[in-house]
Every structure is written in C-alpha cells, then in structure tokens.
Design an enzyme around this catalytic site. Structure first.
Site, PDB file in Angstrom:
ATOM      1  N   HIS A  56       0.844  -1.192   0.000  1.00  0.00           N
ATOM      2  CA  HIS A  56       0.000   0.000   0.000  1.00  0.00           C
ATOM      3  C   HIS A  56       0.878   1.241   0.000  1.00  0.00           C
ATOM      4  O   HIS A  56       2.107   1.141   0.074  1.00  0.00           O
ATOM      5  CB  HIS A  56      -0.990   0.000   1.170  1.00  0.00           C
ATOM      6  CG  HIS A  56      -0.391   0.059   2.537  1.00  0.00           C
ATOM      7  ND1 HIS A  56       0.406  -0.940   3.059  1.00  0.00           N
ATOM      8  CD2 HIS A  56      -0.471   1.003   3.524  1.00  0.00           C
ATOM      9  CE1 HIS A  56       0.779  -0.627   4.292  1.00  0.00           C
ATOM     10  NE2 HIS A  56       0.267   0.563   4.592  1.00  0.00           N
ATOM     11  N   HIS A  58       1.349   4.002   1.952  1.00  0.00           N
ATOM     12  CA  HIS A  58       1.846   4.785   3.085  1.00  0.00           C
ATOM     13  C   HIS A  58       3.375   4.889   3.060  1.00  0.00           C
ATOM     14  O   HIS A  58       4.076   3.921   2.744  1.00  0.00           O
ATOM     15  CB  HIS A  58       1.376   4.183   4.401  1.00  0.00           C
ATOM     16  CG  HIS A  58      -0.063   4.472   4.697  1.00  0.00           C
ATOM     17  ND1 HIS A  58      -0.798   3.761   5.628  1.00  0.00           N
ATOM     18  CD2 HIS A  58      -0.916   5.406   4.176  1.00  0.00           C
ATOM     19  CE1 HIS A  58      -2.034   4.240   5.665  1.00  0.00           C
ATOM     20  NE2 HIS A  58      -2.128   5.231   4.798  1.00  0.00           N
ATOM     21  N   ASP A  60       5.692   4.841   5.224  1.00  0.00           N
ATOM     22  CA  ASP A  60       6.507   3.890   5.988  1.00  0.00           C
ATOM     23  C   ASP A  60       6.542   2.503   5.341  1.00  0.00           C
ATOM     24  O   ASP A  60       7.116   1.573   5.916  1.00  0.00           O
ATOM     25  CB  ASP A  60       6.050   3.804   7.452  1.00  0.00           C
ATOM     26  CG  ASP A  60       4.638   3.291   7.620  1.00  0.00           C
ATOM     27  OD1 ASP A  60       3.823   3.439   6.678  1.00  0.00           O
ATOM     28  OD2 ASP A  60       4.327   2.743   8.689  1.00  0.00           O
ATOM     29  N   HIS A  61       5.981   2.386   4.137  1.00  0.00           N
ATOM     30  CA  HIS A  61       6.086   1.141   3.370  1.00  0.00           C
ATOM     31  C   HIS A  61       6.719   1.356   1.989  1.00  0.00           C
ATOM     32  O   HIS A  61       7.022   0.369   1.314  1.00  0.00           O
ATOM     33  CB  HIS A  61       4.708   0.497   3.220  1.00  0.00           C
ATOM     34  CG  HIS A  61       4.169  -0.017   4.517  1.00  0.00           C
ATOM     35  ND1 HIS A  61       4.224  -1.348   4.889  1.00  0.00           N
ATOM     36  CD2 HIS A  61       3.598   0.627   5.556  1.00  0.00           C
ATOM     37  CE1 HIS A  61       3.695  -1.486   6.104  1.00  0.00           C
ATOM     38  NE2 HIS A  61       3.315  -0.297   6.523  1.00  0.00           N
ATOM     39  N   HIS A 113      -7.550  -0.808   5.902  1.00  0.00           N
ATOM     40  CA  HIS A 113      -6.532   0.145   6.363  1.00  0.00           C
ATOM     41  C   HIS A 113      -6.416   1.273   5.336  1.00  0.00           C
ATOM     42  O   HIS A 113      -6.453   2.452   5.680  1.00  0.00           O
ATOM     43  CB  HIS A 113      -5.210  -0.588   6.538  1.00  0.00           C
ATOM     44  CG  HIS A 113      -4.082   0.257   7.020  1.00  0.00           C
ATOM     45  ND1 HIS A 113      -4.068   0.846   8.263  1.00  0.00           N
ATOM     46  CD2 HIS A 113      -2.897   0.614   6.419  1.00  0.00           C
ATOM     47  CE1 HIS A 113      -2.938   1.528   8.415  1.00  0.00           C
ATOM     48  NE2 HIS A 113      -2.223   1.412   7.305  1.00  0.00           N
ATOM     49  N   ASP A 132      -0.374  -4.097   6.735  1.00  0.00           N
ATOM     50  CA  ASP A 132      -1.201  -3.467   7.761  1.00  0.00           C
ATOM     51  C   ASP A 132      -2.671  -3.868   7.643  1.00  0.00           C
ATOM     52  O   ASP A 132      -3.555  -3.136   8.100  1.00  0.00           O
ATOM     53  CB  ASP A 132      -1.066  -1.946   7.682  1.00  0.00           C
ATOM     54  CG  ASP A 132       0.341  -1.476   8.018  1.00  0.00           C
ATOM     55  OD1 ASP A 132       1.188  -2.319   8.337  1.00  0.00           O
ATOM     56  OD2 ASP A 132       0.592  -0.252   7.945  1.00  0.00           O
ATOM     57  N   HIS A 170       4.493  -4.398  11.171  1.00  0.00           N
ATOM     58  CA  HIS A 170       4.964  -3.633  12.333  1.00  0.00           C
ATOM     59  C   HIS A 170       5.141  -4.533  13.554  1.00  0.00           C
ATOM     60  O   HIS A 170       4.498  -5.579  13.677  1.00  0.00           O
ATOM     61  CB  HIS A 170       3.950  -2.545  12.698  1.00  0.00           C
ATOM     62  CG  HIS A 170       3.830  -1.468  11.680  1.00  0.00           C
ATOM     63  ND1 HIS A 170       4.610  -0.335  11.693  1.00  0.00           N
ATOM     64  CD2 HIS A 170       3.007  -1.347  10.605  1.00  0.00           C
ATOM     65  CE1 HIS A 170       4.273   0.440  10.673  1.00  0.00           C
ATOM     66  NE2 HIS A 170       3.312  -0.144   9.995  1.00  0.00           N
TER      67      HIS A 170
END
Length: 254
Positions: A56, A58, A60-61, A113, A132, A170
């Site tokens: 996805h 975001h 942080d990915h 998410h 996530d 995570h």
C-alpha cells in the site's frame, strides 16, 4: 527449492521482508520502509534485488523504493493504487497471474486500512505478506476503508491454509496482546501467546512473522464470528461485522 525469508527491522517499528533464491542469488523485497537496512542485508548476503512488491501507499512502506530500484528491480503494486504509489513497472490486479522469483504469487484485495491495500500470497512457500491488514494479534486502523471492508479482507486471509506464515508490517504485537486479553480474558491460547510475546520482546526477538493457525486461535479481529468471543463482550448473536466494528473501536480507544 523453497524460497528463504529474511525479516528486516526498519525505522521505529516497521518490518521489510526479503525472499531469496539461494540457487540464483536473486531476491524480492516486500515493502520498503527505508533503503539502508535493506541494502545492507542484500550486500551482506550477496543477493541481487530483482523485484519490489508494495502492499500500500503509506510512506513507511514505500519511502525506500526510489533508492532501491536504482539497480533495476521491478516495482510491483496494485493497479487501483498506482496513482499514489511510486512509479510501477507492473501494475497488478487481484486474481491476475503474477510470478516472482519463478514462483506463482496470488494478489489478494484487502481494503480497510487503505482502500487500495493488497496482500501477496506465495502458496508454494506457505507465506503471505499482509502488511497493515492482518497483523500479529491485530489489524490495521481503518484510515480509509470501512469495518465491513476490513472484516471481509480478514476473512479472505483467514481462509488461507493454517500453516501460512503471516508477514505483517509492524512490531505492535505486545500492545496488541494486552488489548486482546481485554476482549477474551478466558482464552487460554491467548494467555499462553501473550506470555511468549512478552518474553520474546524482553529477549529482543521479533514477534513477526506468525502462523495463521495461531492468529485464528488468538487474534480477536479474526474471531468476531466466534460465539465464545461474542459472549465475552456481551454481543452474542450480533453480526460478525458489528462485533468486528466494536472491537476495532475499542482498540482505537485503548
């Protein structure tokens, strides 16, 4: 030969994953929270990065994608989310054929998410990268999707074979375990797992990946249709979607 799997801690609490074929030295990355630790792992093992799969959009990915793709790796992500992912070399759709490292990959639609979230299932290797969506003892917050969408997504993942290794994004498991015990305090399997998670973190060991069979037995977000969980929170007979929404709301306030 089965593919090998390396879990790489990144940023504060993220994980990236490298699948590797030791017969060829090729490796595929799932999610790129940051480039440094991933490049270090590739260099330490002498692997060549051929593919980057994105679950996805975001940051942080995906933050490490541009640096990591410089060696020519193919970047793969959901066609429906292509407008907000890094530039894709392969835009995929759920159910369409995909091959990575010579192995068949199933792309699974898992909105909740985010609305464009996908999971990648490697059936021959019994591994699913869920980021996530389904997480160890938890699930992601509903930033874009609905409770109904997330519940449907989790049911799709729950239907995979029980020995599937769930690679989530995570290190949230210790907090998730504390919350899960407020939902099902009488779940003996959950109590045992919570103790193991606490010990693992005290020893500095990751709690990810986890087995789907263990998630089915202990993860409250997969158990919204379980009569014993519904009884535990006073919602016996309610629809699973309603129960799931209640559990997700409680976690948001936890």
């Amino acid at each position: 030969m089965p593919l090998g799997l390396l879990t790489i801690p990144c940023r504060t609490d993220n994980y990236a994953f490298l699948l590797h074929d030791d017969s060829t030295g090729a490796a595929a990355l799932v999610d790129a929270p940051e480039a440094g630790p991933i490049q270090a792992a590739l260099e330490a093992h002498g692997w060549r990065l051929t593919d980057i799969l994105l679950t996805h959009h975001h940051d942080d990915h995906v933050a490490g994608v541009e640096e990591l793709r410089e060696g020519g790796a193919r970047v793969i992500g959901a066609e429906a989310d292509a407008h907000r992912l890094p530039a894709l070399d392969a835009a995929v759709t759920p159910g369409a054929p995909l091959e990575v490292l010579g192995t068949r990959v199933e792309v699974i639609d898992v909105p909740g998410h985010t609305v464009g979230h996908v999971a990648f299932h490697f059936p021959q290797d019994h591994i699913a990268f869920t980021a996530d969506s389904l997480m160890a003892l938890g699930c992601g917050r509903l930033f874009e999707g609905t409770a109904g969408q997330m519940w449907d997504s989790l049911r799709r993942l729950r239907d995979l074979p029980g020995d599937t290794l769930i690679c989530s994004g995570h290190e949230y498991t210790e907090t998730n375990a504390r919350f899960a015990q407020t939902i099902e305090p009488g779940n003996a399997a959950l109590q045992e797992r919570a103790r193991a998670v606490t010990q693992a973190r005290a020893d500095g060991r990751p709690t990810v990946p986890s087995r789907l069979s263990e998630e089915r037995a202990t993860n409250p977000f997969l158990r919204a249709d379980a009569p014993e969980l519904q009884r535990a929170i006073g919602m016996e007979g309610e629809t699973a979607e309603t129960v799931f929404a209640e559990i997700r709301g409680r976690k948001d306030r936890f």
